[in-house]
Design an enzyme around this catalytic site. Structure first.
Site, PDB file in Angstrom:
ATOM      1  N   CYS A  82       0.268   1.150   3.307  1.00 59.79           N
ATOM      2  CA  CYS A  82       0.173  -0.020   2.433  1.00 59.79           C
ATOM      3  C   CYS A  82       1.443  -0.282   1.621  1.00 59.79           C
ATOM      4  O   CYS A  82       1.877  -1.423   1.495  1.00 59.79           O
ATOM      5  CB  CYS A  82      -1.045   0.077   1.526  1.00 59.79           C
ATOM      6  SG  CYS A  82      -1.022   1.476   0.370  1.00 59.79           S
ATOM      7  N   HIS A 134      -3.620   2.273  -3.721  1.00 63.30           N
ATOM      8  CA  HIS A 134      -3.512   1.242  -2.692  1.00 63.30           C
ATOM      9  C   HIS A 134      -2.877  -0.009  -3.278  1.00 63.30           C
ATOM     10  O   HIS A 134      -3.034  -0.307  -4.460  1.00 63.30           O
ATOM     11  CB  HIS A 134      -4.908   0.927  -2.135  1.00 63.30           C
ATOM     12  CG  HIS A 134      -4.891   0.066  -0.915  1.00 63.30           C
ATOM     13  ND1 HIS A 134      -4.291   0.437   0.262  1.00 63.30           N
ATOM     14  CD2 HIS A 134      -5.401  -1.172  -0.693  1.00 63.30           C
ATOM     15  CE1 HIS A 134      -4.444  -0.517   1.164  1.00 63.30           C
ATOM     16  NE2 HIS A 134      -5.111  -1.510   0.599  1.00 63.30           N
ATOM     17  N   HIS A 146      -2.759  -6.480   3.466  1.00 61.07           N
ATOM     18  CA  HIS A 146      -2.486  -5.077   3.182  1.00 61.07           C
ATOM     19  C   HIS A 146      -2.640  -4.263   4.452  1.00 61.07           C
ATOM     20  O   HIS A 146      -3.142  -4.752   5.465  1.00 61.07           O
ATOM     21  CB  HIS A 146      -3.435  -4.559   2.090  1.00 61.07           C
ATOM     22  CG  HIS A 146      -4.887  -4.610   2.457  1.00 61.07           C
ATOM     23  ND1 HIS A 146      -5.684  -3.489   2.504  1.00 61.07           N
ATOM     24  CD2 HIS A 146      -5.697  -5.645   2.817  1.00 61.07           C
ATOM     25  CE1 HIS A 146      -6.909  -3.832   2.850  1.00 61.07           C
ATOM     26  NE2 HIS A 146      -6.944  -5.134   3.048  1.00 61.07           N
TER      27      HIS A 146
END
Length: 184
Positions: A82, A134, A146
């Site tokens: 990510c 994240h 993402h």
């Protein structure tokens, strides 16, 4: 007289046929244009309004990465995580260098609530942790791109129960953070 009529009709038919061929060529070129493909994908498939004010370069970049598998520490189309995905977007689309992991990138932003996010802002999550784990890039209308650990590079919605539960904050890169990186 009949010959003149037939000749005129033939000329008219040829003109209409040529015009149709030109129109179809333009439509085909428009459909094959990567920018237009990306816009159509996001508008029709993902339900994201890509309009004249949208950053087409951003959408084209994401479109080219959709489906890339997730790989922790990866930063290529063979596998990406990510933060590397977000870092690549900022590098190629916004000409801005980000730090490597989501926690460090958070130190570069002005935190924002969800309702103040704009296209290109960052979204941060604390997934089963007290730390940021994240990151994604906001596209508008509660959607973000993402690299998901389970699905690879995808578009998701902040209102999905999973992301809603773990959403931490949004953020916009501080001008001072951009300058600090340039000076290093």
């Amino acid at each position: 007289m009949i010959k003149k009529f037939l000749f005129s009709a033939l000329i008219a038919l040829c003109s209409v046929t040529a015009l149709n061929a030109q129109t179809k060529t333009k439509e085909t070129n428009k459909l094959e244009d990567p920018d237009n493909l990306a816009s159509q994908y996001f508008s029709q498939v993902m339900g994201i309004a890509v309009d004249a004010t949208s950053n087409v370069k951003l959408y084209k970049f994401i479109y080219e990465w959709i489906g890339t598998p997730y790989r922790f520490g990866g930063n290529t189309k063979k596998g990406i995580d990510c933060s590397a995905f977000t870092k690549a977007i900022y590098d190629k689309v916004f000409n801005t260098t980000l730090l490597r992991n989501s926690r460090d990138i958070f130190s570069m932003v002005d935190p924002l609530p969800k309702d103040e996010l704009k296209e290109g802002d960052l979204v941060f999550f604390k997934i089963r942790s007290t730390r940021i784990t994240h990151i994604g890039i906001y596209l508008g209308d509660n959607r973000f791109a993402h690299a998901s650990s389970s699905r690879g590079v995808v578009i998701s919605n902040l209102n999905e129960p999973y992301y809603s539960r773990f959403f931490y904050k949004g953020g916009r890169i501080l001008e001072s953070a951009k300058k600090d990186l340039i000076e290093e």
